[in-house]
Design an enzyme around this catalytic site. Structure first.
Site, PDB file in Angstrom:
ATOM      1  N   ASN A  75       0.828  -1.202   0.000  1.00  0.00           N
ATOM      2  CA  ASN A  75       0.000   0.000   0.000  1.00  0.00           C
ATOM      3  C   ASN A  75       0.859   1.246   0.000  1.00  0.00           C
ATOM      4  O   ASN A  75       1.948   1.274   0.566  1.00  0.00           O
ATOM      5  CB  ASN A  75      -0.991  -0.012   1.179  1.00  0.00           C
ATOM      6  N   LEU A  79      -0.796   8.175   3.910  1.00  0.00           N
ATOM      7  CA  LEU A  79      -1.267   8.727   5.182  1.00  0.00           C
ATOM      8  C   LEU A  79      -2.422   9.729   5.029  1.00  0.00           C
ATOM      9  O   LEU A  79      -2.478  10.766   5.688  1.00  0.00           O
ATOM     10  CB  LEU A  79      -0.097   9.335   5.966  1.00  0.00           C
ATOM     11  N   ASN A 105      -3.405   6.984  16.484  1.00  0.00           N
ATOM     12  CA  ASN A 105      -2.136   6.971  15.764  1.00  0.00           C
ATOM     13  C   ASN A 105      -1.910   8.351  15.140  1.00  0.00           C
ATOM     14  O   ASN A 105      -2.842   8.965  14.640  1.00  0.00           O
ATOM     15  CB  ASN A 105      -2.212   5.877  14.690  1.00  0.00           C
ATOM     16  N   ASN A 133       3.522   7.147  14.960  1.00  0.00           N
ATOM     17  CA  ASN A 133       4.090   6.454  13.802  1.00  0.00           C
ATOM     18  C   ASN A 133       5.309   7.237  13.353  1.00  0.00           C
ATOM     19  O   ASN A 133       5.175   8.312  12.767  1.00  0.00           O
ATOM     20  CB  ASN A 133       3.028   6.391  12.692  1.00  0.00           C
ATOM     21  N   CYS A 136       8.127   8.161   9.132  1.00  0.00           N
ATOM     22  CA  CYS A 136       7.769   9.303   8.313  1.00  0.00           C
ATOM     23  C   CYS A 136       9.028  10.086   7.981  1.00  0.00           C
ATOM     24  O   CYS A 136       9.911  10.200   8.817  1.00  0.00           O
ATOM     25  CB  CYS A 136       6.853  10.181   9.167  1.00  0.00           C
ATOM     26  N   GLY A 250       1.276  -9.448   9.889  1.00  0.00           N
ATOM     27  CA  GLY A 250       0.824 -10.718   9.321  1.00  0.00           C
ATOM     28  C   GLY A 250      -0.020 -11.572  10.240  1.00  0.00           C
ATOM     29  O   GLY A 250      -0.137 -12.777  10.023  1.00  0.00           O
ATOM     30  N   GLY A 271      -3.877  -6.279  11.393  1.00  0.00           N
ATOM     31  CA  GLY A 271      -3.996  -5.265  10.351  1.00  0.00           C
ATOM     32  C   GLY A 271      -4.690  -5.769   9.103  1.00  0.00           C
ATOM     33  O   GLY A 271      -5.918  -5.932   9.070  1.00  0.00           O
TER      34      GLY A 271
HETATM   35  C1  LIG Z   1      -3.843   0.135   3.975  1.00  0.00           C
HETATM   36  C2  LIG Z   1      -2.941   0.317   5.162  1.00  0.00           C
HETATM   37  C3  LIG Z   1      -2.873   1.541   5.807  1.00  0.00           C
HETATM   38  C4  LIG Z   1      -2.038   1.714   6.920  1.00  0.00           C
HETATM   39  N1  LIG Z   1      -1.996   2.926   7.568  1.00  0.00           N
HETATM   40  C5  LIG Z   1      -1.213   3.086   8.678  1.00  0.00           C
HETATM   41  C6  LIG Z   1      -1.186   4.325   9.393  1.00  0.00           C
HETATM   42  O1  LIG Z   1      -1.899   5.279   9.071  1.00  0.00           O
HETATM   43  N2  LIG Z   1      -0.344   4.438  10.467  1.00  0.00           N
HETATM   44  C7  LIG Z   1       0.449   3.385  10.880  1.00  0.00           C
HETATM   45  O2  LIG Z   1       1.172   3.532  11.870  1.00  0.00           O
HETATM   46  N3  LIG Z   1       0.410   2.188  10.245  1.00  0.00           N
HETATM   47  C8  LIG Z   1      -0.390   2.023   9.151  1.00  0.00           C
HETATM   48  N4  LIG Z   1      -0.419   0.802   8.508  1.00  0.00           N
HETATM   49  C9  LIG Z   1       0.432  -0.307   8.998  1.00  0.00           C
HETATM   50  C10 LIG Z   1      -0.363  -1.311   9.831  1.00  0.00           C
HETATM   51  O3  LIG Z   1      -0.932  -0.715  10.966  1.00  0.00           O
HETATM   52  C11 LIG Z   1       0.536  -2.503  10.244  1.00  0.00           C
HETATM   53  O4  LIG Z   1       1.610  -2.024  11.021  1.00  0.00           O
HETATM   54  C12 LIG Z   1       1.099  -3.261   9.047  1.00  0.00           C
HETATM   55  O5  LIG Z   1       0.141  -3.354   8.008  1.00  0.00           O
HETATM   56  C13 LIG Z   1       1.567  -4.670   9.411  1.00  0.00           C
HETATM   57  O6  LIG Z   1       0.510  -5.434   9.946  1.00  0.00           O
HETATM   58  P1  LIG Z   1      -0.384  -6.475   9.074  1.00  0.00           P
HETATM   59  O7  LIG Z   1       0.577  -7.370   8.356  1.00  0.00           O
HETATM   60  O8  LIG Z   1      -1.227  -7.187  10.083  1.00  0.00           O
HETATM   61  O9  LIG Z   1      -1.186  -5.637   8.127  1.00  0.00           O
HETATM   62  C14 LIG Z   1      -1.248   0.617   7.384  1.00  0.00           C
HETATM   63  C15 LIG Z   1      -1.334  -0.614   6.732  1.00  0.00           C
HETATM   64  C16 LIG Z   1      -2.163  -0.785   5.635  1.00  0.00           C
HETATM   65  C17 LIG Z   1      -2.209  -2.148   4.973  1.00  0.00           C
END
Ligand SMILES: Cc1cc2nc3c(=O)[nH]c(=O)nc-3n(C[C@H](O)[C@H](O)[C@H](O)COP(=O)(O)O)c2cc1C
Length: 313
Positions: A75, A79, A105, A133, A136, A250, A271
Site C-alpha cells: 500500500n 497517510l 495513531n 508512527n 515518516c 501478518g 492489520g
Molecule cells: C492500507 C494500510 C494503511 C495503513 N496505515 C497506517 C497508518 O496510518 N499508520 C500506521 O502507523 N500504520 C499504518 N499501517 C500499517 C499497519 O498498521 C501494520 O503495522 C502493518 O500493516 C503490518 O501489519 P499487518 O501485516 O497485520 O497488516 C497501514 C497498513 C495498511 C495495509
C-alpha cells in the site's frame, strides 16, 4: 455432573493501560472504528488504533495505491486522513462510546509537528493512549526517516514526551539494521510501550507496460509475508527493553497471535487480515481463549515471552 472449566483471564496490562484482551485493531486497517461497528462489536476488542492523523488533513497519494502480492499487499495510501481537528470534532463522539481502548495513531514531518499533534490530542476525553508512527520522512533533515536512526528516534520521542503525559506507544519501522537499538532509543526517550512492525518497503512492476504498479513506485508490504520478520523483530526488541512490546505483522489467526505473545509481545495488533475478514480480530480472541483452556493456562500473562530456546520442549 459436567464441570464447567474456569474461564481464562484474557486481560493484559500494557504498562498502565489495562486491556480486556490482547487483541487490538491496527492503524489504517480499521478506519476510525465506526466503519466496522456494524459488523464487529467493538466492545469485544482489546482496543483499536485509528488511522494515522496529522495536524492538517491530507489527501494521500494518487491511485493506484494498493497492489496484491502472493502473500500480502502493498500500500501507498500516503497517510490520507481528516486531520486532528476534524477527528476530534467528528470521530471522537462515536469512539467515546466504542467500549474498547481507543488508541490514536499520529505522525508529522518535523519533530515540532509530532509534539504539537500529541499536545492537541492529550486533553481529549476518551483517548486511552497515543501511538506515534515514526516511519515518516523528517522534512527538516532532508527527508531521512525518523525511525531509522537511534538518534533521530530519541530526539522525536523526547519531543513528544515533553508535549504529553498520555500513554505513549512508539510504532517502529522494520526497515532498519538493528531493531533492538531503535527500541532502546524509544524507551530511553520516555515511550511507555513500543509497537512493531510497520510495513516493509517494497514494490511491484507491471511487465506489460514496464511501469510500477503503484503510482508512488514503492509501497509498504503487509500481511502473511511479513510475519516471520515481525516475529523476529518483536523477539529482539522484547529482550532489549523493559517497557511492553506490541506485536504487529501478518497476524491472521489465533496461532499467529500466540506466536507473537510467546516471542515477548504483551499485546498484538491485527492489520491487513481485516480486509479478508472484518471479524478476524474476534476469531483471534476466541482462538486465544480456546488455546488457554486447552492448555490449562489461567490467562495470557504466563504465555508472554515464554519462548523456550535451546531447552527441552
Ligand atoms: C492500507 C494500510 C494503511 C495503513 N496505515 C497506517 C497508518 O496510518 N499508520 C500506521 O502507523 N500504520 C499504518 N499501517 C500499517 C499497519 O498498521 C501494520 O503495522 C502493518 O500493516 C503490518 O501489519 P499487518 O501485516 O497485520 O497488516 C497501514 C497498513 C495498511 C495495509
Amino acid at each position: 455432573m459436567v464441570l464447567k472449566r474456569e474461564e481464562p483471564n484474557l486481560g493484559v496490562e500494557l504498562g498502565r493501560l489495562k486491556l480486556r484482551n490482547p487483541v487490538i485493531a491496527a492503524s489504517g486497517t480499521f478506519g476510525y472504528g465506526e466503519e466496522y461497528a456494524g459488523i464487529v462489536p467493538l466492545k469485544r476488542l482489546g482496543g483499536l488504533v485509528t488511522k494515522g492523523l496529522s495536524l492538517e488533513p491530507r489527501k494521500g497519494n494518487p491511485p493506484p495505491r494498493l497492489a496484491e502480492t502472493p502473500s500480502g499487499m502493498l500500500n501507498a495510501i500516503g497517510l490520507e486522513n481528516v486531520g486532528v481537528e476534524a477527528f476530534v470534532r467528528e470521530k471522537m463522539g462515536f469512539l467515546r462510546r466504542a467500549g474498547c481502548a481507543v488508541l490514536v495513531n499520529f505522525f508529522g514531518s518535523a519533530e515540532e509537528e509530532y509534539a504539537e499533534t500529541a499536545r492537541r490530542l492529550s486533553d481529549v476525553e476518551g483517548i486511552a493512549g497515543l501511538e506515534a508512527n515514526i516511519s515518516c520522512p523528517n522534512l527538516k533533515s532532508g527527508g531521512a526517516i525518523f525511525a531509522t536512526e537511534p538518534k533521530s528516534v530519541y530526539q522525536v520521542v523526547s519531543k513528544i514526551r515533553q508535549a504529553t503525559s498520555s500513554f505513549l506507544i512508539v510504532k517502529l519501522s522494520p526497515n532498519v539494521a538493528d531493531i533492538a537499538k531503535i527500541a532502546v532509543a524509544a524507551e530511553e526517550a520516555g515511550a511507555d510501550a513500543v509497537s512493531l512492525i510497520n510495513t516493509l518497503t517494497g514494490m511491484a512492476i507491471d511487465v506489460k507496460t514496464r511501469s510500477p504498479v503503484l503510482a508512488n513506485v514503492t509501497g509498504g508490504l503487509s500481511g502473511p509475508a511479513v510475519k516471520p520478520v515481525g516475529l523476529r523483530m518483536v523477539w529482539q526488541a522484547a529482550r532489549a527493553v523493559r517497557i511492553p512490546v506490541v506485536g504487529i505483522g501478518g497476524i491472521a489467526t489465533a496461532e499467529d497471535a500466540l506466536e507473537y505473545l510467546i516471542a515477548g509481545a504483551t499485546a498484538v495488533q491485527v492489520g491487513s487480515a481485516h480486509f479478508n475478514d472484518p471479524r478476524a480480530s474476534l476469531k483471534i480472541i476466541d482462538g486465544i481463549r480456546n488455546y488457554l483452556q486447552a492448555n490449562g493456562l489461567p490467562g495470557v500473562q504466563p504465555l508472554i515471552g515464554s519462548l523456550k530456546v535451546g531447552q527441552e520442549k
